[in-house]
Motif scaffolding. Sequence first.
Motif, PDB file in Angstrom:
ATOM      1  N   VAL A   1       0.848  -1.201   0.000  1.00  0.00           N
ATOM      2  CA  VAL A   1       0.000   0.000   0.000  1.00  0.00           C
ATOM      3  C   VAL A   1       0.881   1.248   0.000  1.00  0.00           C
ATOM      4  CG1 VAL A   1      -1.839   1.253   1.171  1.00  0.00           C
ATOM      5  CG2 VAL A   1      -1.786  -1.247   1.304  1.00  0.00           C
ATOM      6  N   GLY A   2       0.796   2.016  -1.079  1.00  0.00           N
ATOM      7  CA  GLY A   2       1.510   3.283  -1.169  1.00  0.00           C
ATOM      8  C   GLY A   2       0.603   4.436  -0.793  1.00  0.00           C
ATOM      9  N   GLU A   3       1.095   5.633  -1.092  1.00  0.00           N
ATOM     10  CA  GLU A   3       0.389   6.847  -0.672  1.00  0.00           C
ATOM     11  C   GLU A   3      -0.677   7.253  -1.699  1.00  0.00           C
ATOM     12  OE1 GLU A   3       3.232   9.812   0.576  1.00  0.00           O
ATOM     13  OE2 GLU A   3       2.080  11.344  -0.455  1.00  0.00           O
ATOM     14  N   GLY A   4      -0.224   7.490  -2.904  1.00  0.00           N
ATOM     15  CA  GLY A   4      -1.134   7.919  -3.958  1.00  0.00           C
ATOM     16  C   GLY A   4      -0.358   8.034  -5.245  1.00  0.00           C
ATOM     17  N   PRO A   5      -1.041   8.049  -6.379  1.00  0.00           N
ATOM     18  CA  PRO A   5      -0.346   8.093  -7.666  1.00  0.00           C
ATOM     19  C   PRO A   5       0.463   9.377  -7.837  1.00  0.00           C
ATOM     20  CG  PRO A   5      -2.742   7.787  -7.951  1.00  0.00           C
ATOM     21  CD  PRO A   5      -2.506   8.055  -6.507  1.00  0.00           C
ATOM     22  N   GLY A   6       1.624   9.254  -8.499  1.00  0.00           N
ATOM     23  CA  GLY A   6       2.386  10.415  -8.924  1.00  0.00           C
ATOM     24  C   GLY A   6       2.095  10.689 -10.399  1.00  0.00           C
ATOM     25  N   ALA A   7       2.942  11.533 -10.996  1.00  0.00           N
ATOM     26  CA  ALA A   7       2.678  11.961 -12.382  1.00  0.00           C
ATOM     27  C   ALA A   7       2.680  10.782 -13.354  1.00  0.00           C
ATOM     28  CB  ALA A   7       3.728  12.985 -12.801  1.00  0.00           C
ATOM     29  N   THR A   8       3.665   9.888 -13.231  1.00  0.00           N
ATOM     30  CA  THR A   8       3.748   8.770 -14.178  1.00  0.00           C
ATOM     31  C   THR A   8       2.582   7.816 -13.996  1.00  0.00           C
ATOM     32  OG1 THR A   8       6.134   8.935 -13.883  1.00  0.00           O
ATOM     33  CG2 THR A   8       5.341   7.067 -15.133  1.00  0.00           C
ATOM     34  N   GLU A   9       2.225   7.566 -12.736  1.00  0.00           N
ATOM     35  CA  GLU A   9       1.098   6.665 -12.463  1.00  0.00           C
ATOM     36  C   GLU A   9      -0.197   7.256 -13.014  1.00  0.00           C
ATOM     37  OE1 GLU A   9       3.375   7.581 -10.109  1.00  0.00           O
ATOM     38  OE2 GLU A   9       4.451   5.651 -10.083  1.00  0.00           O
ATOM     39  N   ASP A  10      -0.329   8.582 -12.878  1.00  0.00           N
ATOM     40  CA  ASP A  10      -1.514   9.276 -13.386  1.00  0.00           C
ATOM     41  C   ASP A  10      -1.589   9.150 -14.909  1.00  0.00           C
ATOM     42  OD1 ASP A  10      -3.755  11.315 -13.003  1.00  0.00           O
ATOM     43  OD2 ASP A  10      -2.402  12.427 -14.334  1.00  0.00           O
TER      44      ASP A  10
ATOM     45  N   GLU B   1      -1.423   3.085 -13.593  1.00  0.00           N
ATOM     46  CA  GLU B   1      -1.017   1.927 -12.791  1.00  0.00           C
ATOM     47  C   GLU B   1      -0.136   2.400 -11.639  1.00  0.00           C
ATOM     48  OE1 GLU B   1       0.282  -1.408 -15.120  1.00  0.00           O
ATOM     49  OE2 GLU B   1       1.378  -2.265 -13.421  1.00  0.00           O
ATOM     50  N   PRO B   2      -0.307   1.820 -10.427  1.00  0.00           N
ATOM     51  CA  PRO B   2       0.507   2.264  -9.298  1.00  0.00           C
ATOM     52  C   PRO B   2       1.976   1.895  -9.462  1.00  0.00           C
ATOM     53  CG  PRO B   2      -1.297   0.849  -8.530  1.00  0.00           C
ATOM     54  CD  PRO B   2      -1.271   0.785 -10.029  1.00  0.00           C
ATOM     55  N   PHE B   3       2.837   2.727  -8.943  1.00  0.00           N
ATOM     56  CA  PHE B   3       4.278   2.463  -8.877  1.00  0.00           C
ATOM     57  C   PHE B   3       4.869   2.036 -10.227  1.00  0.00           C
ATOM     58  CE2 PHE B   3       3.223   2.398  -4.362  1.00  0.00           C
ATOM     59  CZ  PHE B   3       4.280   3.126  -3.846  1.00  0.00           C
ATOM     60  N   VAL B   4       4.740   2.919 -11.206  1.00  0.00           N
ATOM     61  CA  VAL B   4       5.381   2.668 -12.506  1.00  0.00           C
ATOM     62  C   VAL B   4       6.392   3.753 -12.857  1.00  0.00           C
ATOM     63  CG1 VAL B   4       3.587   1.223 -13.540  1.00  0.00           C
ATOM     64  CG2 VAL B   4       3.378   3.714 -13.673  1.00  0.00           C
TER      65      VAL B   4
ATOM     66  N   ARG C   1       9.727   6.293 -11.062  1.00  0.00           N
ATOM     67  CA  ARG C   1      11.053   5.976 -10.485  1.00  0.00           C
ATOM     68  C   ARG C   1      10.928   5.184  -9.184  1.00  0.00           C
ATOM     69  NH1 ARG C   1      14.596  10.886  -9.673  1.00  0.00           N
ATOM     70  NH2 ARG C   1      16.231   9.342  -9.411  1.00  0.00           N
ATOM     71  N   SER C   2       9.936   5.506  -8.363  1.00  0.00           N
ATOM     72  CA  SER C   2       9.722   4.713  -7.140  1.00  0.00           C
ATOM     73  C   SER C   2       9.386   3.277  -7.496  1.00  0.00           C
ATOM     74  CB  SER C   2       8.551   5.265  -6.320  1.00  0.00           C
ATOM     75  OG  SER C   2       8.756   6.570  -5.956  1.00  0.00           O
ATOM     76  N   GLY C   3       8.598   3.136  -8.565  1.00  0.00           N
ATOM     77  CA  GLY C   3       8.206   1.801  -9.006  1.00  0.00           C
ATOM     78  C   GLY C   3       9.394   0.991  -9.484  1.00  0.00           C
TER      79      GLY C   3
ATOM     80  N   THR D   1      -1.285  -1.269  -4.398  1.00  0.00           N
ATOM     81  CA  THR D   1      -2.365  -0.287  -4.414  1.00  0.00           C
ATOM     82  C   THR D   1      -1.936   0.972  -3.671  1.00  0.00           C
ATOM     83  OG1 THR D   1      -4.776  -0.120  -4.154  1.00  0.00           O
ATOM     84  CG2 THR D   1      -3.560  -1.060  -2.309  1.00  0.00           C
ATOM     85  N   ASN D   2      -2.828   1.908  -3.533  1.00  0.00           N
ATOM     86  CA  ASN D   2      -2.535   3.177  -2.872  1.00  0.00           C
ATOM     87  C   ASN D   2      -3.660   3.576  -1.926  1.00  0.00           C
ATOM     88  OD1 ASN D   2       0.026   4.346  -3.833  1.00  0.00           O
ATOM     89  ND2 ASN D   2      -0.933   4.275  -5.860  1.00  0.00           N
ATOM     90  N   CYS D   3      -3.324   4.426  -0.953  1.00  0.00           N
ATOM     91  CA  CYS D   3      -4.352   4.945  -0.038  1.00  0.00           C
ATOM     92  C   CYS D   3      -5.357   5.815  -0.771  1.00  0.00           C
ATOM     93  CB  CYS D   3      -3.709   5.788   1.057  1.00  0.00           C
ATOM     94  SG  CYS D   3      -2.690   4.870   2.198  1.00  0.00           S
TER      95      CYS D   3
ATOM     96  N   VAL E   1       9.873   2.000   4.723  1.00  0.00           N
ATOM     97  CA  VAL E   1      10.064   3.327   4.132  1.00  0.00           C
ATOM     98  C   VAL E   1       9.520   3.284   2.704  1.00  0.00           C
ATOM     99  CG1 VAL E   1      12.093   3.936   5.505  1.00  0.00           C
ATOM    100  CG2 VAL E   1      12.407   2.810   3.294  1.00  0.00           C
ATOM    101  N   HIS E   2       9.229   4.456   2.161  1.00  0.00           N
ATOM    102  CA  HIS E   2       8.774   4.544   0.766  1.00  0.00           C
ATOM    103  C   HIS E   2       9.976   4.296  -0.159  1.00  0.00           C
ATOM    104  CE1 HIS E   2       7.041   6.264  -2.884  1.00  0.00           C
ATOM    105  NE2 HIS E   2       5.860   6.175  -2.283  1.00  0.00           N
ATOM    106  N   PRO E   3       9.773   3.590  -1.277  1.00  0.00           N
ATOM    107  CA  PRO E   3      10.919   3.376  -2.175  1.00  0.00           C
ATOM    108  C   PRO E   3      11.594   4.668  -2.615  1.00  0.00           C
ATOM    109  CG  PRO E   3       8.842   2.579  -3.170  1.00  0.00           C
ATOM    110  CD  PRO E   3       8.568   2.893  -1.742  1.00  0.00           C
TER     111      PRO E   3
HETATM  112  N1  URA Z   1       4.205   6.707  -4.834  1.00  0.00           N
HETATM  113  C1  URA Z   1       3.141   6.130  -4.255  1.00  0.00           C
HETATM  114  O1  URA Z   1       2.962   6.209  -3.048  1.00  0.00           O
HETATM  115  N2  URA Z   1       2.292   5.467  -5.023  1.00  0.00           N
HETATM  116  C2  URA Z   1       2.483   5.315  -6.333  1.00  0.00           C
HETATM  117  O2  URA Z   1       1.673   4.666  -6.966  1.00  0.00           O
HETATM  118  C3  URA Z   1       3.622   5.901  -6.906  1.00  0.00           C
HETATM  119  C4  URA Z   1       4.466   6.601  -6.143  1.00  0.00           C
END
Ligand code: URA
Length: 210
Positions: free
Chosen positions: A47-56, A60-63, A65-67, A87-89, A165-167
């Motif tokens: 479970v991540g926080e929320g989509p960033g620019a690339t995910e948006d 898809e979640p975490f695609v 740099r964090s992904g 997934t994300n919160c 920690v977050h990636p």
């Molecule tokens: N960071 C997040 O927490 N979620 C994502 O999907 C991407 C980056």
Amino acid sequence: MSEYGGDGGALDEDLRVPACERCPALVESRSRIVDGVGPTDADLLFVGEGPGATEDEEGEPFVGRSGDVLDEALRDAGLARADVRITNCVRCRPPDNRDPTTEELVNCRGHLESEIDRLDPELIVTLGKVPSEHLLDRSVAITGESGDVVDARLAGASRRVLLSVHPAATLYDRSQRDGFFETIGRAAELSGVGDRGEGGGDGQSRLGEF
Ligand code: URA
């Protein structure tokens, strides 16, 4: 009705979040709703926080740099992305990469609870401070608590949660990388998913390659 402002089960059979307009700022900033990905019976849920620019952009979640970091850590732990659910919160990109507000987290909570309920995973891994605090409902010093396993009552049952920690933290601070990889390895062991969980694997760490 659940305490999280909704029907709690407002997901279709595929766990897709239907058109949602609860958070005006997120409706404005998102291109699309970014649903969780991976098997709906996965034993390991990230479970991540929320989509960033690339995910948006990609839906898809975490695609981004964090992904990339998460994917490397999964591979190092003997896991394929297809083995786990991610997934994300919150499912919509917050503007200017800000953290989701408490109201936005609460608005989206029913979707996450439904996902947890449906998967009934062996282990939930919270990626970063925001999902850790949201799911444990307390403040979390994530750098110190990363790697800890705690029980939390989620979606009507006691669930095992591994804090991480977050990636992205490994990109800002390279010294966090080994710890992050170790935590993901621990997730594989505790959940029983992948080579390590099944007692296999070649025992080789790829940490030194990067
Ligand atoms: N960071 C997040 O927490 N979620 C994502 O999907 C991407 C980056």
